[in-house]
Design a protein around this motif. Structure first.
Motif, mmCIF file in Angstrom:
data_model
loop_
_atom_site.group_PDB
_atom_site.id
_atom_site.type_symbol
_atom_site.label_atom_id
_atom_site.label_comp_id
_atom_site.label_asym_id
_atom_site.label_seq_id
_atom_site.Cartn_x
_atom_site.Cartn_y
_atom_site.Cartn_z
ATOM 1 N N TYR A 114 12.395 35.960 60.121
ATOM 2 C CA TYR A 114 11.811 34.671 59.359
ATOM 3 C C TYR A 114 10.481 35.468 58.607
ATOM 4 O O TYR A 114 10.292 35.227 57.441
ATOM 5 C CB TYR A 114 11.117 33.652 60.255
ATOM 6 C CG TYR A 114 10.593 32.686 59.571
ATOM 7 C CD1 TYR A 114 11.097 31.673 58.626
ATOM 8 C CD2 TYR A 114 9.119 32.662 59.428
ATOM 9 C CE1 TYR A 114 10.394 30.660 58.046
ATOM 10 C CE2 TYR A 114 8.552 31.590 58.991
ATOM 11 C CZ TYR A 114 9.120 30.670 58.159
ATOM 12 O OH TYR A 114 8.476 29.714 57.279
ATOM 13 N N ARG A 115 9.766 36.078 59.334
ATOM 14 C CA ARG A 115 8.336 37.021 58.795
ATOM 15 C C ARG A 115 8.840 37.804 57.713
ATOM 16 O O ARG A 115 8.096 37.939 56.564
ATOM 17 C CB ARG A 115 7.735 37.666 59.802
ATOM 18 C CG ARG A 115 6.929 36.826 60.818
ATOM 19 C CD ARG A 115 6.275 37.613 61.820
ATOM 20 N NE ARG A 115 5.252 38.353 61.127
ATOM 21 C CZ ARG A 115 5.196 39.794 60.961
ATOM 22 N NH1 ARG A 115 6.139 40.475 61.645
ATOM 23 N NH2 ARG A 115 4.294 40.289 60.494
ATOM 24 N N SER A 116 9.993 38.133 57.692
ATOM 25 C CA SER A 116 10.458 39.639 56.564
ATOM 26 C C SER A 116 11.309 38.740 55.533
ATOM 27 O O SER A 116 11.758 39.064 54.588
ATOM 28 C CB SER A 116 11.483 40.623 57.276
ATOM 29 O OG SER A 116 12.414 39.988 57.670
ATOM 30 N N ARG A 117 11.535 37.265 55.573
ATOM 31 C CA ARG A 117 12.070 36.762 54.511
ATOM 32 C C ARG A 117 11.744 37.154 53.099
ATOM 33 O O ARG A 117 12.493 36.858 52.094
ATOM 34 C CB ARG A 117 12.098 35.088 54.915
ATOM 35 C CG ARG A 117 10.793 34.498 54.609
ATOM 36 C CD ARG A 117 10.979 33.207 55.002
ATOM 37 N NE ARG A 117 9.494 32.205 54.694
ATOM 38 C CZ ARG A 117 8.259 32.566 55.442
ATOM 39 N NH1 ARG A 117 8.165 33.401 56.110
ATOM 40 N NH2 ARG A 117 7.183 31.864 55.087
ATOM 41 N N THR A 118 10.547 37.345 53.026
ATOM 42 C CA THR A 118 9.863 37.498 51.598
ATOM 43 C C THR A 118 10.501 38.931 50.881
ATOM 44 O O THR A 118 10.179 39.187 49.901
ATOM 45 C CB THR A 118 8.223 37.510 51.571
ATOM 46 O OG1 THR A 118 7.887 38.449 52.516
ATOM 47 C CG2 THR A 118 7.894 36.145 51.729
ATOM 48 N N TRP A 119 11.048 39.703 51.931
ATOM 49 C CA TRP A 119 11.862 40.761 51.551
ATOM 50 C C TRP A 119 13.320 40.852 51.519
ATOM 51 O O TRP A 119 13.798 41.252 50.471
ATOM 52 C CB TRP A 119 11.288 42.012 52.398
ATOM 53 C CG TRP A 119 9.987 42.462 52.183
ATOM 54 C CD1 TRP A 119 8.822 42.008 52.771
ATOM 55 C CD2 TRP A 119 9.605 43.505 51.320
ATOM 56 N NE1 TRP A 119 7.751 42.745 52.360
ATOM 57 C CE2 TRP A 119 8.107 43.494 51.490
ATOM 58 C CE3 TRP A 119 10.058 44.271 50.346
ATOM 59 C CZ2 TRP A 119 7.369 44.594 50.708
ATOM 60 C CZ3 TRP A 119 9.425 45.261 49.460
ATOM 61 C CH2 TRP A 119 8.094 45.201 49.702
ATOM 62 N N TRP A 120 13.851 40.075 52.460
ATOM 63 C CA TRP A 120 15.270 40.157 52.538
ATOM 64 C C TRP A 120 15.983 39.107 51.606
ATOM 65 O O TRP A 120 17.123 39.194 51.199
ATOM 66 C CB TRP A 120 15.800 40.242 53.869
ATOM 67 C CG TRP A 120 15.484 38.891 54.745
ATOM 68 C CD1 TRP A 120 14.400 38.797 55.676
ATOM 69 C CD2 TRP A 120 16.343 37.804 54.791
ATOM 70 N NE1 TRP A 120 14.850 37.603 56.233
ATOM 71 C CE2 TRP A 120 15.782 36.861 55.608
ATOM 72 C CE3 TRP A 120 17.456 37.399 53.831
ATOM 73 C CZ2 TRP A 120 16.427 35.684 55.962
ATOM 74 C CZ3 TRP A 120 17.899 35.977 54.217
ATOM 75 C CH2 TRP A 120 17.333 35.267 55.348
ATOM 76 N N VAL A 121 15.369 38.062 51.216
ATOM 77 C CA VAL A 121 15.923 37.123 50.378
ATOM 78 C C VAL A 121 15.965 37.313 49.036
ATOM 79 O O VAL A 121 17.190 37.387 48.264
ATOM 80 C CB VAL A 121 14.920 35.763 50.535
ATOM 81 C CG1 VAL A 121 15.489 34.558 49.520
ATOM 82 C CG2 VAL A 121 15.108 35.054 51.966
#
Length: 335
Positions: free
Chosen positions: A97-104
């Motif tokens: 969830y915390r890395s969503r700004t990268w993987w999305v």
């Protein structure tokens, strides 16, 4: 830092800490307090030596001393099933969830690029001619050809193991290459997108796009999501090398690297589910709509897992990093 002066100034504290750690009898209250105080000071000294005067012998001595003291202060910790349950219930979904700004964004851009490549291959005969001879392309796209035979060429159990190994390796490469400024991650991701786009384009040009999507979507939704998460995490790790923020670069890389290691373990489990779907559902005799529905439900379950459990865990301060008591000691950094 003058290393000789530093050692002379603090050797007595280190020797005293060593004496306290070697005592077999129970320490008194005053000695226990002294042990904790000396442990904290030694941890700070170790951080200072590592950052200012990384002498191998002194670093090794202090590392060993701090590790022994940490074990004495916090108690030895043995990994248990409870730790694994906590990781999958909070740590892993919070990290995703915390890395969503990268993987999305990685996922969205990859999908757009895949569609463009598929359109380019499917609508340009000259492009298809560079991929293979007409006979080879017909063999790949005909009913029962290479694309379809791929999913039934091995027994389901061995095929699931093979798929899991290949996908886990691709995800691990994305995570491992992140420390190299993320550049190799882009190459691994492009290769994945290129292969997918070419396959869709070829099958579309043969009028069999529905068949191909029926073979791809049941497992591909979750599988590609896992690859995108791995790629996004690798890119975030690469950006940490460039911009560590308010943390020191060493500390930032240690924190993000530990989180990426945990991500690798979690994604291995996700890809195991994807591999099982690819081995048992994709080549099954179920109607195409039923197979795709299973894939959509599995994907929605994963997204719910991330955006419900992960969001809640992240809001409670979970980062996916290891417990504070298991981390290396770090000196404060001026911001």
């Amino acid at each position: 830092m003058d290393l000789d002066v530093f050692v002379s100034a603090h050797r007595a504290e280190w020797d005293r800490l060593d004496v306290l750690l070697r005592r077999h009898r129970r320490l008194s209250g005053a000695e226990a307090d002294e042990l904790v105080r000396l442990y904290q000071r030694a941890a700070t000294h170790l951080s200072q030596v590592r950052s200012s005067a990384p002498d191998p012998d002194l670093t090794e001595r202090l590392t060993h001393l701090v590790a022994r003291a940490r074990s004495a202060v916090t108690g030895a910790h043995t990994a248990s099933w409870r730790d694994a349950a906590r990781f999958f219930a909070a740590g892993f979904p919070a990290a995703v969830y915390r890395s969503r700004t990268w993987w999305v964004p990685t996922a969205l851009l990859s999908v757009v690029l895949t569609v463009l490549i598929a359109w380019w291959v499917g609508t340009h005969p000259e492009v298809r001619a560079t991929i293979g001879a007409p006979e080879e392309l017909r063999e790949m796209t005909r009913p029962g050809g290479r694309y379809e035979a791929y999913y039934s060429s091995h027994p389901a159990t061995s095929f699931a193991a093979q798929v899991w190994t290949n996908n886990a390796q691709a995800a691990a490469l994305c995570l491992a290459f992140g420390a190299l400024l993320g550049i190799p991650v882009l190459w691994v991701l492009f290769q994945n997108v290129l292969n997918l786009g070419v396959g869709i384009g070829l099958m579309g040009s043969a009028g069999r796009l529905d068949t191909f999507l029926g073979l791809l979507l049941p497992h591909g939704l979750l599988e590609l999501t896992a690859v995108f998460v791995a790629a996004g995490t690798g890119l975030r790790l690469g950006w940490t090398v460039i911009d560590p923020g308010h943390r020191s670069r060493r500390t930032a890389l240690a924190q993000e690297g530990r989180s990426a290691l945990g991500m690798a373990l979690g994604l291995a489990a996700v890809l195991l589910v994807s591999g099982a779907v690819e081995a048992f559902v994709t080549p099954s005799g179920l109607p195409t709509w039923a197979r795709i529905l299973i894939g959509v439900l599995v994907e929605l379950a994963f997204l719910g897992y991330v955006y419900v459990l992960g969001r809640r865990a992240a809001g409670m301060g979970e980062t996916g990093d290891i417990a504070v008591s298991d981390r290396s000691a770090e000196a404060p950094t001026a911001g």
